[in-house]
Motif scaffolding. Sequence first.
Motif, PDB file in Angstrom:
ATOM      1  N   ALA A 143      27.462  50.955  27.375  1.00  0.00           N
ATOM      2  CA  ALA A 143      26.045  50.660  27.567  1.00  0.00           C
ATOM      3  C   ALA A 143      25.230  51.947  27.629  1.00  0.00           C
ATOM      4  CB  ALA A 143      25.851  49.828  28.834  1.00  0.00           C
ATOM      5  N   GLU A 144      25.742  52.940  28.371  1.00  0.00           N
ATOM      6  CA  GLU A 144      24.991  54.193  28.499  1.00  0.00           C
ATOM      7  C   GLU A 144      24.939  54.946  27.180  1.00  0.00           C
ATOM      8  OE1 GLU A 144      25.049  58.316  31.145  1.00  0.00           O
ATOM      9  OE2 GLU A 144      25.866  56.461  32.000  1.00  0.00           O
ATOM     10  N   LEU A 145      26.068  54.992  26.466  1.00  0.00           N
ATOM     11  CA  LEU A 145      26.106  55.766  25.224  1.00  0.00           C
ATOM     12  C   LEU A 145      25.343  55.075  24.100  1.00  0.00           C
ATOM     13  CD1 LEU A 145      29.786  57.074  25.300  1.00  0.00           C
ATOM     14  CD2 LEU A 145      27.675  58.332  25.794  1.00  0.00           C
ATOM     15  N   SER A 146      25.108  53.787  24.223  1.00  0.00           N
ATOM     16  CA  SER A 146      24.305  53.086  23.225  1.00  0.00           C
ATOM     17  C   SER A 146      22.821  53.074  23.586  1.00  0.00           C
ATOM     18  CB  SER A 146      24.795  51.641  23.069  1.00  0.00           C
ATOM     19  OG  SER A 146      24.573  50.898  24.253  1.00  0.00           O
ATOM     20  N   GLY A 147      22.502  53.564  24.781  1.00  0.00           N
ATOM     21  CA  GLY A 147      21.118  53.576  25.223  1.00  0.00           C
ATOM     22  C   GLY A 147      20.601  52.219  25.638  1.00  0.00           C
ATOM     23  N   ALA A 148      21.514  51.288  25.886  1.00  0.00           N
ATOM     24  CA  ALA A 148      21.108  49.927  26.243  1.00  0.00           C
ATOM     25  C   ALA A 148      20.802  49.828  27.727  1.00  0.00           C
ATOM     26  CB  ALA A 148      22.216  48.945  25.883  1.00  0.00           C
ATOM     27  N   ASP A 149      19.749  49.123  28.052  1.00  0.00           N
ATOM     28  CA  ASP A 149      19.373  48.884  29.440  1.00  0.00           C
ATOM     29  C   ASP A 149      19.967  47.542  29.859  1.00  0.00           C
ATOM     30  OD1 ASP A 149      18.248  48.891  31.937  1.00  0.00           O
ATOM     31  OD2 ASP A 149      16.213  48.422  31.251  1.00  0.00           O
ATOM     32  N   VAL A 150      21.168  47.589  30.417  1.00  0.00           N
ATOM     33  CA  VAL A 150      21.891  46.365  30.769  1.00  0.00           C
ATOM     34  C   VAL A 150      22.092  46.346  32.275  1.00  0.00           C
ATOM     35  CG1 VAL A 150      23.853  44.886  30.192  1.00  0.00           C
ATOM     36  CG2 VAL A 150      23.163  46.697  28.601  1.00  0.00           C
TER      37      VAL A 150
END
Length: 385
Positions: A143-150
């Motif tokens: 999630a962090e490396l994809s820049g996703a706000d999850v």
Amino acid sequence: MNSTPHDLAARFTELFGGEPDGLWSAPGRVNLIGEHTDYNDGFVLPFAITHSTVVAAAARADRTVRVASTFAPEEAPLTVGLDDLEPGGVEGWAAYPLGVLWALEQSGYRCPGLDLLVDSSVPVGAGLSSSAALECSVALAAAELSGADVSRSDLAAIGQLAENRMVGAPTGIMDQSASLLGEAGHAVFLDCRSGSSRLVPLDLEADGLELLVIDTRVSHTHSTGGYAERRRSCELGAELMGVAALRDLSVKDLAEAAGVLDEETFRRVRHIVTENARVEDTVDVLTKKGPSALGPLLVASHASMRDDFEISCPELDTAVNAALDAGAVGARMTGGGFGGSAIALTRSADAPAVRAAVEGAFSAAGFHPPVVFSVLPGAGAARIA
């Protein structure tokens, strides 16, 4: 963790030819009480432990994933394309991290390609949810490396989706929630229907207590055998009782259930209904009296799992009985059953005697020696480097 962060990063560089972008850790869990209630929309009370899984990860410019582990060092990294992932397409331990990436994409998040190296100190097959620790460390990294706000609750659902669909294990959301939401000195009171949770104080050290985990070394797996059968029994019981899930029945409904259900289904239902009540009672006891008053609830939970749900085994019963005979405050099996671990809540001064009694009972019965160790409620998943 079996490797230090520095050693894990160095091994990552050896394998993949570059430095990791970071290291993410997620703990295993002990379920204090509330067994098999999670997939019945019920209540559970797990806590994160200090044993954890750590993943070193780096984003790639393509849609390729390479995954390796320190616990299978002889295996070359498994290489797959993100677009080629599908349920049933990956076998073995790699189905967990790759399943998380598949589940993230199924949930609307686009992942980059990744290089992943996994290390873990969570015993496998001991009922401490090594699988969720693996899923949650990878989910947080991806999630962090994809820049996703999850959100953390959404990451827990993604881990559950991976385990249900990619691995094929019909587990609930408890394990991932404990790993992601835990805090030191607390248990996580989770409503598995609404997904809401709150922290409940569980400061064992302040009360002069220890929680011993007794790994029977009888391995189990959630994707086969009795776990799925118990889930089907619960679904049948709910259907015959005309409710959406067994969560909707209370203890006072059991008299009616006895007249509607066959004997085996009734016993399965009775365990779930009374276990839900025990979870709520445990939260009340912890809030008003503290952990030293939990003994009777732990003992009653084990009896229910042994007799009504029939998921214990001789090794688990021996562990519980020996611990109680040696002065433990309370004891019960924990986890999915059919092996794995028991827990014994003991006064710190009594812990050596309880440990010795359990080891002696196993020796007398001719069982493999158990692995006994102490755990404390620890912090949830986090980036550590």
